[in-house]
Design an enzyme around this catalytic site. Structure first.
Site, PDB file in Angstrom:
ATOM      1  N   GLY A   1      15.494  -4.644  -3.808  1.00 20.84           N
ATOM      2  CA  GLY A   1      14.456  -4.051  -4.634  1.00 20.84           C
ATOM      3  C   GLY A   1      13.790  -2.916  -3.891  1.00 20.84           C
ATOM      4  O   GLY A   1      13.813  -2.870  -2.650  1.00 20.84           O
TER       5      GLY A   1
ATOM      6  N   GLN B   1       7.031   2.847  -1.974  1.00 22.45           N
ATOM      7  CA  GLN B   1       7.834   2.803  -0.742  1.00 22.45           C
ATOM      8  C   GLN B   1       8.587   4.109  -0.479  1.00 22.45           C
ATOM      9  O   GLN B   1       9.133   4.299   0.600  1.00 22.45           O
ATOM     10  CB  GLN B   1       8.845   1.652  -0.806  1.00 22.45           C
ATOM     11  CG  GLN B   1       8.203   0.286  -0.799  1.00 22.45           C
ATOM     12  CD  GLN B   1       9.248  -0.797  -0.802  1.00 22.45           C
ATOM     13  OE1 GLN B   1       9.787  -1.146  -1.842  1.00 22.45           O
ATOM     14  NE2 GLN B   1       9.577  -1.307   0.377  1.00 22.45           N
TER      15      GLN B   1
ATOM     16  N   CYS C   1      11.235  -6.985   3.715  1.00 24.92           N
ATOM     17  CA  CYS C   1      10.825  -5.777   3.001  1.00 24.92           C
ATOM     18  C   CYS C   1      11.313  -4.542   3.753  1.00 24.92           C
ATOM     19  O   CYS C   1      11.189  -4.484   4.975  1.00 24.92           O
ATOM     20  CB  CYS C   1       9.299  -5.755   2.894  1.00 24.92           C
ATOM     21  SG  CYS C   1       8.665  -4.327   2.009  1.00 24.92           S
ATOM     22  N   LEU C   2      11.855  -3.577   3.035  1.00 25.27           N
ATOM     23  CA  LEU C   2      12.371  -2.360   3.684  1.00 25.27           C
ATOM     24  C   LEU C   2      11.268  -1.587   4.405  1.00 25.27           C
ATOM     25  O   LEU C   2      11.545  -0.852   5.343  1.00 25.27           O
ATOM     26  CB  LEU C   2      13.056  -1.450   2.656  1.00 25.27           C
ATOM     27  CG  LEU C   2      14.310  -2.030   1.989  1.00 25.27           C
ATOM     28  CD1 LEU C   2      14.890  -1.031   0.997  1.00 25.27           C
ATOM     29  CD2 LEU C   2      15.354  -2.434   3.012  1.00 25.27           C
TER      30      LEU C   2
ATOM     31  N   HIS D   1       7.580  -9.746  -5.630  1.00 20.17           N
ATOM     32  CA  HIS D   1       7.518  -8.970  -4.379  1.00 20.17           C
ATOM     33  C   HIS D   1       7.392  -7.470  -4.688  1.00 20.17           C
ATOM     34  O   HIS D   1       6.526  -6.790  -4.123  1.00 20.17           O
ATOM     35  CB  HIS D   1       8.758  -9.248  -3.526  1.00 20.17           C
ATOM     36  CG  HIS D   1       8.813  -8.446  -2.267  1.00 20.17           C
ATOM     37  ND1 HIS D   1       8.669  -8.990  -1.017  1.00 20.17           N
ATOM     38  CD2 HIS D   1       8.966  -7.107  -2.066  1.00 20.17           C
ATOM     39  CE1 HIS D   1       8.723  -8.023  -0.102  1.00 20.17           C
ATOM     40  NE2 HIS D   1       8.917  -6.871  -0.717  1.00 20.17           N
ATOM     41  N   GLU D   2       8.230  -6.976  -5.591  1.00 19.82           N
ATOM     42  CA  GLU D   2       8.174  -5.541  -5.918  1.00 19.82           C
ATOM     43  C   GLU D   2       6.883  -5.204  -6.649  1.00 19.82           C
ATOM     44  O   GLU D   2       6.291  -4.146  -6.436  1.00 19.82           O
ATOM     45  CB  GLU D   2       9.393  -5.132  -6.755  1.00 19.82           C
ATOM     46  CG  GLU D   2      10.733  -5.297  -6.049  1.00 19.82           C
ATOM     47  CD  GLU D   2      10.759  -4.697  -4.650  1.00 19.82           C
ATOM     48  OE1 GLU D   2      10.141  -3.635  -4.444  1.00 19.82           O
ATOM     49  OE2 GLU D   2      11.380  -5.305  -3.761  1.00 19.82           O
TER      50      GLU D   2
ATOM     51  N   HIS E   1       4.024  -4.379  -4.546  1.00 18.00           N
ATOM     52  CA  HIS E   1       4.011  -3.011  -4.012  1.00 18.00           C
ATOM     53  C   HIS E   1       3.248  -2.050  -4.927  1.00 18.00           C
ATOM     54  O   HIS E   1       2.570  -1.143  -4.450  1.00 18.00           O
ATOM     55  CB  HIS E   1       5.428  -2.481  -3.809  1.00 18.00           C
ATOM     56  CG  HIS E   1       6.089  -2.966  -2.554  1.00 18.00           C
ATOM     57  ND1 HIS E   1       5.553  -2.759  -1.302  1.00 18.00           N
ATOM     58  CD2 HIS E   1       7.247  -3.648  -2.353  1.00 18.00           C
ATOM     59  CE1 HIS E   1       6.359  -3.289  -0.395  1.00 18.00           C
ATOM     60  NE2 HIS E   1       7.382  -3.848  -1.000  1.00 18.00           N
TER      61      HIS E   1
HETATM   62 NI    NI Z   1       9.002  -4.808  -0.143  1.00 22.67          NI
END
Ligand code: NI
Length: 184
Positions: A45, A50, A98-99, A140-141, A144
């Site tokens: 995701g 991000q 998470c990226l 999770h997304e 963000h």
């Molecule tokens: Ni993340």
């Protein structure tokens, strides 16, 4: 085009993102770039904050998690202007990463079921219910676009243990295989 992934500590990750309209400039290209960036980084995701944009878009493709649940193989979606309208069920722990926080993975507890209203990339209005891992990836997304990262949801003790790791991420002291942008 691959976009740099914004690292922990960047102010854009702390903003409540705003809805966009159909005429948002360059939207199809942005979505394309988000897919490319996410796949390049082996993510499941990616949310617009991000890649530095405080707008309510996130993309999800759980195909790589197929081993956990067969139906994840074909779960690929663009969520625009998403708003979770209900969240319930027993909280359960799932290991998240998470990226924007490379090198950190922790069990996070979240409620098991959500109802979410959003539009897809063609601005079709949707109102859907999810549970299990799909709900988890969406939550999770979704965090963000609400200015939240998963470590915010850990216990104060856990967060204290991670403090130096997080500050190293903000400083760019991490070993990563994809392009990132660091705040410090
Ligand atoms: Ni993340």
């Amino acid at each position: 085009m691959i976009l740099p992934v914004v690292a922990y500590g960047s102010p854009v990750l702390r903003k409540v993102a705003t809805d966009i309209d159909k005429n948002y400039e360059g939207l199809p290209q942005l979505i394309e770039n988000m897919w490319e960036t996410m796949y390049k980084a082996d993510g499941v995701g990616l949310a617009a904050p991000q890649v530095g944009l405080p707008i309510r878009i996130f993309v999800i493709d759980t195909a790589s998690m197929e081993d956990k649940d067969e139906s994840l193989k074909t779960f690929k979606k663009v969520f625009i202007n998403a708003h979770i309208v209900e969240e319930d069920g027993e909280p359960w722990a799932f290991n998240e990463g998470c990226l924007s926080l490379p090198g950190i993975r922790e069990d996070v507890k979240r409620k098991s079921k959500i109802r979410i209203k959003y539009v897809d990339e063609n601005f079709n209005v949707l109102d859907e219910v999810y549970d299990g891992i799909k709900a988890r990836v969406i939550q999770h997304e979704y965090d963000h676009i609400e200015g939240v990262v998963f470590t915010d949801r850990l216990t104060p003790l856990k967060r204290r243990i991670l403090k130096s790791k997080l500050s190293n991420i903000a400083k760019g002291k991490v070993d990563i295989g994809y392009k990132m942008k660091f705040p410090l």
